[in-house]
Design an enzyme around this catalytic site. Structure first.
Site, PDB file in Angstrom:
ATOM      1  N   CYS A  22      -6.721  -1.535   6.970  1.00 52.26           N
ATOM      2  CA  CYS A  22      -6.332  -2.003   5.622  1.00 52.26           C
ATOM      3  C   CYS A  22      -6.212  -1.233   4.390  1.00 52.26           C
ATOM      4  CB  CYS A  22      -7.605  -3.126   5.365  1.00 52.26           C
ATOM      5  SG  CYS A  22      -8.192  -4.170   6.845  1.00 52.26           S
TER       6      CYS A  22
ATOM      7  N   CYS B 239     -11.311  -8.100   4.162  1.00 54.39           N
ATOM      8  CA  CYS B 239     -11.869  -8.663   5.105  1.00 54.39           C
ATOM      9  C   CYS B 239     -13.246  -7.875   4.994  1.00 54.39           C
ATOM     10  CB  CYS B 239     -11.208  -8.101   6.296  1.00 54.39           C
ATOM     11  SG  CYS B 239     -11.300  -6.125   6.354  1.00 54.39           S
TER      12      CYS B 239
ATOM     13  N   GLU C  44      -0.475  -0.641   9.873  1.00 50.53           N
ATOM     14  CA  GLU C  44      -0.345  -1.493  11.333  1.00 50.53           C
ATOM     15  C   GLU C  44      -0.340  -0.418  12.596  1.00 50.53           C
ATOM     16  OE1 GLU C  44       0.371  -5.868   9.835  1.00 50.53           O
ATOM     17  OE2 GLU C  44       1.733  -4.984  11.110  1.00 50.53           O
ATOM     18  N   ASN C  45      -0.609  -1.155  13.864  1.00 49.62           N
ATOM     19  CA  ASN C  45      -0.377  -0.319  14.871  1.00 49.62           C
ATOM     20  C   ASN C  45      -0.119  -1.022  16.095  1.00 49.62           C
ATOM     21  OD1 ASN C  45      -1.136   1.241  17.571  1.00 49.62           O
ATOM     22  ND2 ASN C  45      -1.127   2.772  16.032  1.00 49.62           N
ATOM     23  N   ALA C  46       0.856  -1.040  17.050  1.00 49.92           N
ATOM     24  CA  ALA C  46       0.982  -1.816  18.159  1.00 49.92           C
ATOM     25  C   ALA C  46      -0.383  -2.128  18.912  1.00 49.92           C
ATOM     26  CB  ALA C  46       2.033  -1.166  19.308  1.00 49.92           C
TER      27      ALA C  46
ATOM     28  N   TYR D  74      -3.611  -3.306  18.008  1.00 47.49           N
ATOM     29  CA  TYR D  74      -3.923  -4.089  16.698  1.00 47.49           C
ATOM     30  C   TYR D  74      -5.288  -3.317  16.014  1.00 47.49           C
ATOM     31  CZ  TYR D  74      -0.371  -7.366  16.347  1.00 47.49           C
ATOM     32  OH  TYR D  74       1.045  -8.078  16.409  1.00 47.49           O
TER      33      TYR D  74
ATOM     34  N   GLU E 148      -7.419  -1.542   1.579  1.00 47.67           N
ATOM     35  CA  GLU E 148      -8.478  -0.910   0.840  1.00 47.67           C
ATOM     36  C   GLU E 148      -9.059   0.066   1.348  1.00 47.67           C
ATOM     37  OE1 GLU E 148      -8.404  -5.696   0.892  1.00 47.67           O
ATOM     38  OE2 GLU E 148      -7.628  -4.057   1.981  1.00 47.67           O
TER      39      GLU E 148
ATOM     40  N   ASN F  84      -1.904  -1.161   3.814  1.00 44.09           N
ATOM     41  CA  ASN F  84      -2.250  -1.411   5.237  1.00 44.09           C
ATOM     42  C   ASN F  84      -1.241  -0.817   6.004  1.00 44.09           C
ATOM     43  OD1 ASN F  84      -0.335  -3.366   4.400  1.00 44.09           O
ATOM     44  ND2 ASN F  84      -0.766  -4.645   6.218  1.00 44.09           N
TER      45      ASN F  84
ATOM     46  N   CYS G  62     -13.736  -4.406   4.981  1.00 42.37           N
ATOM     47  CA  CYS G  62     -13.283  -3.603   3.734  1.00 42.37           C
ATOM     48  C   CYS G  62     -14.268  -3.814   2.617  1.00 42.37           C
ATOM     49  CB  CYS G  62     -12.069  -4.178   3.109  1.00 42.37           C
ATOM     50  SG  CYS G  62     -10.575  -3.482   4.412  1.00 42.37           S
TER      51      CYS G  62
END
Length: 165
Positions: free
Chosen positions: A75, A114, A66-68, A70, A77, A64, A117
């Site tokens: 993900c 999720c 992430e980024n500020a 969101y 997968e 995964n 995914c």
């Protein structure tokens, strides 16, 4: 009043430990767990790794990211599947997939893909016209083995739902 009530069953195996996996499944399982070390999860602290076993024995990993902002993250997968397709066009078929998750400083726990995914995973299974078995850690510490990704999303959107081009 329901006119035609139906029931959908989900079939999977529940294994008590990784020792019950085949050697190739064990390698894929461990690769997913190892991949969590490369996850970029400074906001959620939830590190997820995914591993794809190819028919030629290659294992391809994703994490995964992430980024500020969101919604801009992705993900594990999908990074695994998209990264494989982008870096190895015409790759050998995917014969197994595993997902693992853990908090930044904690023990491994459940990792259920999720909906986005699951949709993408199913598209890749459809693209290769053969099932992709999946290994997931459960909430109670067991390993869930699905024989096909389609089990996770029985009512999905596919190319069959699009009008002819």
């Amino acid at each position: 009043m329901a006119r035609n009530s139906r029931q959908q069953l989900i079939t999977f195996e529940e294994l008590d430990s990784a020792t019950e996996l085949t050697p190739s499944e064990q390698a894929t399982w461990q690769a997913a767990r190892d991949a969590t070390d490369q996850a970029y999860a400074p906001y959620s602290g939830f590190h997820v790794g995914a591993a794809l076993l190819l028919a030629d024995g290659t294992i391809f990993k994703g994490t995964n990211q992430e980024n500020a902002a969101y919604p801009s993250g992705l993900c594990a997968e999908r990074t695994a599947l998209f990264g494989l397709a982008a870096s190895q066009p015409g790759h050998a078929p995917i014969v197994a997939m595993a997902v693992a998750a853990r908090p930044s400083h904690g023990e491994f726990g459940a990792a259920f893909p999720c909906g986005a995914c699951r949709q993408v995973m199913l598209e890749y299974e459809s693209r290769q016209s053969q099932p992709i078995p999946l290994l997931l850690p459960s909430r109670n510490g067991t390993i869930l083995r699905f024989s096909t990704l389609a089990t996770l999303m029985p009512f999905n959107f596919s190319a069959d739902d699009l009008p002819p081009a």
